[in-house]
Design a protein around this motif. Structure first.
Motif, PDB file in Angstrom:
ATOM      1  N   UNK A  56     -27.090 -48.179 -99.818  1.00  0.00           N
ATOM      2  CA  UNK A  56     -25.991 -48.479-100.739  1.00  0.00           C
ATOM      3  C   UNK A  56     -24.952 -47.358-100.777  1.00  0.00           C
ATOM      4  N   UNK A  57     -25.080 -46.372 -99.889  1.00  0.00           N
ATOM      5  CA  UNK A  57     -24.149 -45.254 -99.838  1.00  0.00           C
ATOM      6  C   UNK A  57     -24.377 -44.225-100.936  1.00  0.00           C
ATOM      7  N   UNK A  58     -25.513 -44.335-101.631  1.00  0.00           N
ATOM      8  CA  UNK A  58     -25.791 -43.456-102.760  1.00  0.00           C
ATOM      9  C   UNK A  58     -26.488 -42.175-102.329  1.00  0.00           C
ATOM     10  N   UNK A  59     -26.219 -41.103-103.069  1.00  0.00           N
ATOM     11  CA  UNK A  59     -26.891 -39.831-102.837  1.00  0.00           C
ATOM     12  C   UNK A  59     -27.200 -39.173-104.170  1.00  0.00           C
ATOM     13  N   UNK A  60     -28.098 -38.198-104.126  1.00  0.00           N
ATOM     14  CA  UNK A  60     -28.557 -37.542-105.357  1.00  0.00           C
ATOM     15  C   UNK A  60     -28.966 -36.103-105.058  1.00  0.00           C
ATOM     16  N   UNK A  61     -28.617 -35.200-105.968  1.00  0.00           N
ATOM     17  CA  UNK A  61     -29.103 -33.820-105.930  1.00  0.00           C
ATOM     18  C   UNK A  61     -29.687 -33.495-107.300  1.00  0.00           C
TER      19      UNK A  61
END
Length: 150
Positions: A56-61
């Motif tokens: 879904x093109x999502x990223x997380x830090x």
């Protein structure tokens, strides 16, 4: 004298970056497996990590903090550099999703608000924003970003 030494030994928590959630697309279509890099700098401390976008093109830090004695030094001016970026295979330069300097050991609330939802479309141009910094009005936040900030 011992009291002064105790002050010099005190460590402070420096918030390099709050938790980050974002999404990358091109003309509204999510970009999968794009390498997103985060670089955080405080004085001579550097921290970097990366992740890949999902389908879904999502990223997380995750949130990142360090312990430091520097804020206890009256001659030290705390500045944290935050950069979240990517490089497309057909480009030589990185594109900033988010780049700013915070002038405190705590991340301003306005930054936390935006970093919870960084929605970027690579079809757009990077912009430079100046946001009011309620916690430190003398230091407005200058942010270079691909995402639209309000």
């Amino acid at each position: 004298m011992l009291g002064m030494l105790g002050i010099l030994r005190k460590t402070y928590t420096v918030e390099l970056c709050p938790e980050v959630h974002g999404r990358i697309s091109k003309d509204g279509t999510p970009i999968e497996n794009l390498l997103i890099e985060r670089s955080l700098t405080y004085a001579d401390e550097e921290y970097s990590d990366n992740c890949l976008t999902n389908a879904d093109g999502e990223f997380h830090f995750d949130k990142k903090s360090i312990k430091s004695r520097l804020p206890g030094n009256i001659f030290h001016e705390p500045v944290v550099r935050q950069v979240i970026e990517f490089t497309l295979s057909n480009h030589k330069e990185e594109t900033y999703i988010w780049a700013t300097n915070q002038h405190d050991i705590s991340c301003p609330e306005i930054c936390k608000l935006h970093l919870r939802n960084l929605v970027s479309d690579i079809s757009n141009e990077e912009q430079v924003y100046e946001l009011a910094n309620v916690e430190a009005p003398a230091y407005p936040l200058i942010i270079r970003a691909l995402c639209a900030l309000k």
